[in-house]
Design an enzyme around this catalytic site. Structure first.
Site, short mmCIF file in Angstrom:
data_model
loop_
_atom_site.label_atom_id
_atom_site.label_comp_id
_atom_site.label_asym_id
_atom_site.label_seq_id
_atom_site.Cartn_x
_atom_site.Cartn_y
_atom_site.Cartn_z
N GLU A 207 39.78 38.09 45.90
CA GLU A 207 38.41 37.79 47.25
C GLU A 207 39.31 37.44 48.12
O GLU A 207 40.19 37.51 48.16
CB GLU A 207 37.72 36.63 46.17
N ASP B 44 33.75 28.54 34.44
CA ASP B 44 35.24 28.76 34.17
C ASP B 44 35.41 27.72 34.65
O ASP B 44 35.10 27.12 35.72
CB ASP B 44 35.45 30.02 35.56
#
Length: 275
Positions: free
Chosen positions: A158, A71
């Site tokens: 997150e 990613d």
């Protein structure tokens, strides 16, 4: 992902500030140095990759899984996707949006090149706790057109410890409610349920073990997910934030799919977008 990876180059460290990043598609890509994977061989990860700060893998290690991907965001610059594919990169998620007003310029540059190289590609959204979930979902949809063959979208959620503008930490109940609203909007638009990316502390604090019915991508760079997420079902494992992959300038997050090559093909057939 957006703020979890450790910056290897001091020039990059100041850019990892969440919503403090440059706004809009006109922002320039970073120009990190090129590293050679052969100079950073590490036990426990596939031999074709490297790691500048490897974990001392023992027992269950990433190399035991056969399907790997990356990613990336603007920090990686322009990626040579054909070289990455030849090295064994089987999938890629690229940061597309953050909050309700930030677009990562790396997505428009790298997404079509990854597709052209034959690498399945998808987009992820970095969640911002000071913007309504509905606003963020609409922003993602506005900037990431539905496209047949693309991977499901990803919600990267997150705690953003470095955000200069949002220190909000909702309760587990509030977090789950916001996630459900965001995910429902994207599911309706893209025709496939998004994947949820998260970290060990957020998984614990937000009670995501009880967030049933969703597919997870878990960050665990100092141990197997079985150790750091007891009882969790997961499809993808982010095992390094300091990986070295041929074709990718600088360091990059490395990930593994939880299954065989045949299982990977079956997963793709069931989960890619149909639009």
């Amino acid at each position: 992902m957006a703020i979890s990876r450790r910056a290897v180059f001091s020039g990059l460290a100041l850019t990892l500030a969440g919503c403090g990043a440059p706004k809009g598609k006109q922002a320039r890509l970073m120009r990190p140095s090129t590293l050679a994977a052969s100079n950073y061989r590490a036990a426990g990860i596939p031999a074709r990759f490297g790691d500048t700060d490897p974990h001392d893998w023992e027992g269950l290690a990433p190399a035991q899984l056969p399907v790997h991907g990356i990613d990336a965001a603007r920090y990686q610059g322009e990626i040579d996707w054909r070289r990455a594919r030849a090295a064994g990169v089987s999938f890629a998620w690229l940061k597309a949006t953050e909050g309700g007003d930030h677009v990562d310029p790396g997505f428009s540059v790298n997404a079509h090149r990854a597709r052209a190289a034959g690498i399945p590609v998808g987009a992820y959204h970095f969640y911002y706790f000071c913007r309504p979930a509905e606003d963020q979902a609409r922003w993602f949809i506005r900037n990431v057109p539905a496209r047949a063959g693309d991977l499901p979208p990803v919600l990267d959620i997150e705690w953003n410890h470095t955000s200069p503008s949002c220190r909000r930490r909702p309760s587990a109940h509030q977090v789950q409610a916001e996630m459900r609203r965001f995910l429902a909007i994207l599911t309706a638009h893209y025709g496939t349920r998004p994947i949820i990316y998260t970290t060990v502390d957020f998984w614990r604090d937000a009670g995501l073990r009880r967030f049933a019915g969703h597919e997870f991508w878990l960050r665990s760079v100092a141990g197997h997910p079985l150790d750091n997420y007891p009882g969790a079902d997961w499809s993808f494992w982010q095992y390094s934030g300091t990986g070295v992959v041929p074709g990718v300038p600088g360091t990059v997050d490395m990930n593994a799919f939880a299954g065989s090559p045949a299982a990977w093909e079956g997963w793709l057939a069931a989960r890619v977008q149909r639009a």
